[in-house]
Design an enzyme around this catalytic site. Structure first.
Site, PDB file in Angstrom:
ATOM      1  N   GLY A  94      59.124  -7.434  30.690  1.00 28.74           N
ATOM      2  CA  GLY A  94      57.838  -7.557  31.480  1.00 28.74           C
ATOM      3  C   GLY A  94      56.595  -7.016  30.747  1.00 28.74           C
ATOM      4  O   GLY A  94      56.710  -6.392  29.636  1.00 28.74           O
ATOM      5  N   GLY A  96      54.368  -4.906  29.630  1.00 34.67           N
ATOM      6  CA  GLY A  96      54.688  -3.518  29.707  1.00 34.67           C
ATOM      7  C   GLY A  96      52.959  -2.845  29.208  1.00 34.67           C
ATOM      8  O   GLY A  96      52.520  -1.684  29.365  1.00 34.67           O
ATOM      9  N   LYS A 117      45.744  -7.552  26.344  1.00 38.82           N
ATOM     10  CA  LYS A 117      47.024  -6.920  25.696  1.00 38.82           C
ATOM     11  C   LYS A 117      46.655  -5.402  25.186  1.00 38.82           C
ATOM     12  O   LYS A 117      45.609  -5.472  24.371  1.00 38.82           O
ATOM     13  CB  LYS A 117      47.229  -7.923  24.636  1.00 38.82           C
ATOM     14  N   ASP A 129      53.056   3.658  26.193  1.00 39.37           N
ATOM     15  CA  ASP A 129      51.733   4.116  26.972  1.00 39.37           C
ATOM     16  C   ASP A 129      50.911   2.813  27.489  1.00 39.37           C
ATOM     17  O   ASP A 129      49.677   3.365  27.964  1.00 39.37           O
ATOM     18  CB  ASP A 129      51.093   5.077  25.942  1.00 39.37           C
ATOM     19  N   GLY A 130      51.338   1.787  27.158  1.00 42.57           N
ATOM     20  CA  GLY A 130      50.551   0.545  27.810  1.00 42.57           C
ATOM     21  C   GLY A 130      49.453   0.185  26.857  1.00 42.57           C
ATOM     22  O   GLY A 130      48.511  -0.733  27.201  1.00 42.57           O
ATOM     23  N   ARG A 187      57.842 -17.644  29.611  1.00 42.70           N
ATOM     24  CA  ARG A 187      58.570 -17.232  28.473  1.00 42.70           C
ATOM     25  C   ARG A 187      60.007 -17.890  28.875  1.00 42.70           C
ATOM     26  O   ARG A 187      60.325 -18.034  30.028  1.00 42.70           O
ATOM     27  CB  ARG A 187      58.580 -15.891  27.983  1.00 42.70           C
ATOM     28  N   ASP A 256      62.143 -13.478  24.961  1.00 41.49           N
ATOM     29  CA  ASP A 256      60.879 -13.365  25.590  1.00 41.49           C
ATOM     30  C   ASP A 256      59.637 -13.401  24.824  1.00 41.49           C
ATOM     31  O   ASP A 256      58.672 -13.558  25.086  1.00 41.49           O
ATOM     32  CB  ASP A 256      60.902 -11.698  26.039  1.00 41.49           C
ATOM     33  N   ASN A 257      59.801 -13.973  23.533  1.00 39.49           N
ATOM     34  CA  ASN A 257      58.846 -14.050  22.709  1.00 39.49           C
ATOM     35  C   ASN A 257      58.930 -15.675  22.247  1.00 39.49           C
ATOM     36  O   ASN A 257      58.405 -16.250  21.172  1.00 39.49           O
ATOM     37  CB  ASN A 257      58.937 -13.443  21.399  1.00 39.49           C
TER      38      ASN A 257
HETATM   39  P1  AMP Z   1      57.276  -6.991  21.982  1.00 39.42           P
HETATM   40  O1  AMP Z   1      58.077  -6.430  20.754  1.00 39.42           O
HETATM   41  O2  AMP Z   1      55.875  -6.966  21.713  1.00 39.42           O
HETATM   42  O3  AMP Z   1      57.743  -8.365  22.356  1.00 39.42           O
HETATM   43  O4  AMP Z   1      57.375  -6.002  23.185  1.00 39.42           O
HETATM   44  C1  AMP Z   1      58.682  -5.966  23.820  1.00 39.42           C
HETATM   45  C2  AMP Z   1      58.384  -5.207  25.083  1.00 39.42           C
HETATM   46  O5  AMP Z   1      57.877  -4.017  24.946  1.00 39.42           O
HETATM   47  C3  AMP Z   1      57.409  -6.033  26.033  1.00 39.42           C
HETATM   48  O6  AMP Z   1      57.909  -5.679  27.325  1.00 39.42           O
HETATM   49  C4  AMP Z   1      56.156  -5.159  25.961  1.00 39.42           C
HETATM   50  O7  AMP Z   1      55.319  -5.321  27.013  1.00 39.42           O
HETATM   51  C5  AMP Z   1      56.845  -3.704  25.857  1.00 39.42           C
HETATM   52  N1  AMP Z   1      55.816  -2.830  24.839  1.00 39.42           N
HETATM   53  C6  AMP Z   1      55.283  -2.867  23.961  1.00 39.42           C
HETATM   54  N2  AMP Z   1      54.486  -1.959  23.528  1.00 39.42           N
HETATM   55  C7  AMP Z   1      54.435  -1.284  24.367  1.00 39.42           C
HETATM   56  C8  AMP Z   1      53.608  -0.201  24.965  1.00 39.42           C
HETATM   57  N3  AMP Z   1      52.756   0.290  23.915  1.00 39.42           N
HETATM   58  N4  AMP Z   1      53.432   0.308  25.972  1.00 39.42           N
HETATM   59  C9  AMP Z   1      54.140  -0.215  27.040  1.00 39.42           C
HETATM   60  N5  AMP Z   1      55.184  -1.355  26.791  1.00 39.42           N
HETATM   61  C10 AMP Z   1      55.112  -1.935  25.618  1.00 39.42           C
HETATM   62 MG    MG Z   2      56.518  -9.597  23.069  1.00 39.18          MG
END
Ligand code: AMP
Ligand code: MG
Length: 491
Positions: A94, A96, A117, A129-130, A187, A256-257
């Site tokens: 989801g 995040g 983002k 931390d979002g 996705r 998811d990507n």
């Molecule tokens: P990604 O590697 O960018 O595809 O991210 C995988 C998952 O980790 C996704 O659900 C992102 O929303 C979550 N995510 C990545 N970085 C953060 C962050 N700093 N805080 C919260 N969720 C994150």
């Molecule tokens: Mg991603």
């Protein structure tokens, strides 16, 4: 001015079709405001194509929107739920750290997601931390805009703001928010999420939504979900062929990507291959080489099988029959991929027509590149310019033999020399975002607040097929280094 007037002046024209889907697909929430936003990057030409008013968006009120401190009229911010196979393991994910403001309706009647983002925590943040750091957001800006200019379907970057807040990683880093534009954020993992935890009606709602949004040409009959699968297979086959042809390594091809639209998404650990080698991996966490350059088409095939699985209950009332139908479609993937790649590679070699031996001509060249550690982009650039210098490969007798075969082959078509050269120029980029150039641009920007290096790089990358004088320097390779280039997931 009222909020409505202000939004209208900025050109916002938002709808929220996603928020009309079943409630389990998302969580409504606002971005978390930040301390002191400053606009660092703004993509004027993208803004114009979206019907946005660049001048008004650069104002304090405009920047507040890119920071998540203000919400434009008609936005209904939300974080999307999705799942995915990460390095082969299924998990709930989801948004995040991303918030979808809504869908901008353009003057041409198109619809684009506007997503922030790095906009703060959401129910899907798990331990995160979002937030996002400036370096990775600038990197995404450079890479996604370079891909767009190369003619490869991709999400795009509209703006980057710094937040005035530090985020804590291994060290403290400046925080930033990227405004990402996508034809949607649907996705493979969105389907996997609904297939696993939703009802059949919810899955049907999602599939109908995806059809309407991305494949309106598919007729509304019982065969439409199989047609959706077929269409996604074709788009993804075309996409990964384009990646291979320019030497793009995505780095984190989790399900998811992967988008239903066929756009490239998630510019975390991606990088362009320099020396031709199918085993090339840059991502620090891809220990097994699952997402190595040469493995990308197979992985797309594997991911498509996961997507097909999520659709099974819609394909046929009998599970086994649905599985058979899906398998039939999936088995065509390699052929679609190869047809796209082969057509692209013929263009790279200036071939207008098709001969049986072309495949071995191509294979032989790639094999020689690998044997002689040749730079993938620069070999094709040199062949295009017919300047066979600066590469050890050109000094070898095997290459001379190959070159003679290629020259002979070029005579077995009607095309003039000029049209061959034009085709090659249009098919072989003179520049790619080389790793050392990207790093230098980010270092100047993040460490020294100097954005000129990045601006010049963006400028050079904005027309990769120009073969301009300015681009000559950007073809050169970095000084040899003892440590291999490594990329990170950008969190
Ligand atoms: P990604 O590697 O960018 O595809 O991210 C995988 C998952 O980790 C996704 O659900 C992102 O929303 C979550 N995510 C990545 N970085 C953060 C962050 N700093 N805080 C919260 N969720 C994150
Ligand atoms: Mg991603």
């Amino acid at each position: 001015m009222t909020k409505r007037q202000q939004s209208l002046e900025m050109g916002w024209h938002l709808d929220n079709s996603y928020s009309r889907l079943p409630k389990s697909f998302f969580t409504s929430l606002n971005p978390t405001p930040v301390q002191s936003p400053a606009l660092i990057m703004f993509n004027d030409s993208l803004a114009i194509s979206l019907g946005l008013n660049a001048g008004a968006l650069r104002s304090e009120e405009g920047v507040a929107i890119f920071a998540g401190n203000a919400i434009p009229e008609d936005a209904l911010p939300l974080a999307q739920a999705y799942a995915g196979h990460q390095f082969g393991n299924f998990t709930m994910l989801g948004d995040g750290r991303a918030v979808l403001l809504g869908e901008q309706l353009t003057p041409e009647g198109k619809r684009f997601d506007i997503q922030l983002k790095g906009a703060g925590r959401t129910p899907y943040s798990r331990g995160g931390d979002g937030r996002a750091a400036l370096g990775p957001m600038l990197r995404e800006y450079i890479m996604s805009e370079a891909m767009h200019a190369l003619g490869i379907p991709t999400t795009r970057a509209l703006a980057v703001v710094t937040t005035g807040e530090s985020i804590i990683r291994e060290t403290d880093l400046p925080g930033a928010i990227l405004t990402r534009v996508a034809s949607s954020h649907l996705r493979f993992g969105t389907f996997q999420y609904v297939a696993k935890w939703g009802t059949d009606d919810e899955l049907r709602a999602l599939a109908d939504y995806a059809l309407q949004r991305h494949y309106p040409e598919i007729e509304e009959n019982d065969g439409r979900y199989l047609a959706l699968l077929q269409a996604v297979i074709q788009r993804q086959a075309a996409l990964v062929a384009k990646w291979q042809l320019v030497g793009f390594i995505h780095g984190v091809m989790n399900t998811d990507n992967m988008t239903i639209s066929g756009e490239t998404i998630d510019y975390g650990p991606c990088a362009f291959m320099d020396t031709y080698n199918p085993a090339t991996v840059f991502s620090s966490i891809d220990i097994q080489g699952r997402y190595a350059y040469g493995n990308q088409p197979n992985i797309v095939g594997w991911n498509l099988a996961r997507f097909a699985e999520s659709l099974l209950s819609l394909l046929h009332e009998e599970y086994a029959e649905g599985a058979r139908l899906a398998q039939d479609e999936l088995s065509d993937f390699s052929e679609h991929y190869y047809a796209n790649w082969f057509a692209g590679m013929r263009a790279k070699l200036g071939l207008f027509n098709e001969e049986k031996q072309d495949e071995s001509l191509m294979g032989h060249l790639l094999q020689l590149m690998e044997q002689h550690d040749a730079d993938y982009t620069n070999i094709f650039r040199a062949l295009t310019l017919n300047q066979l210098t600066d590469e050890a490969l050109f000094e070898t007798s095997e290459f001379t033999q190959w070159y003679e075969l290629w020259q002979e082959r070029l005579t077995r078509q009607q095309a003039s020399k000029e049209s061959v050269q034009q085709l090659m120029r249009d098919s072989n980029p003179a520049v790619i975002p080389r790793n050392h150039r990207v790093e230098a641009a980010l270092e100047a920007a993040v460490q020294r607040g100097d954005y000129r290096v990045m601006q010049e790089l963006l400028d050079v990358l904005s027309n990769p097929y120009a073969y301009s004088n300015q681009q000559v320097n950007y073809a050169s390779l970095p000084a040899p280094s003892t440590s291999p280039y490594q990329t990170y997931c950008g969190t």
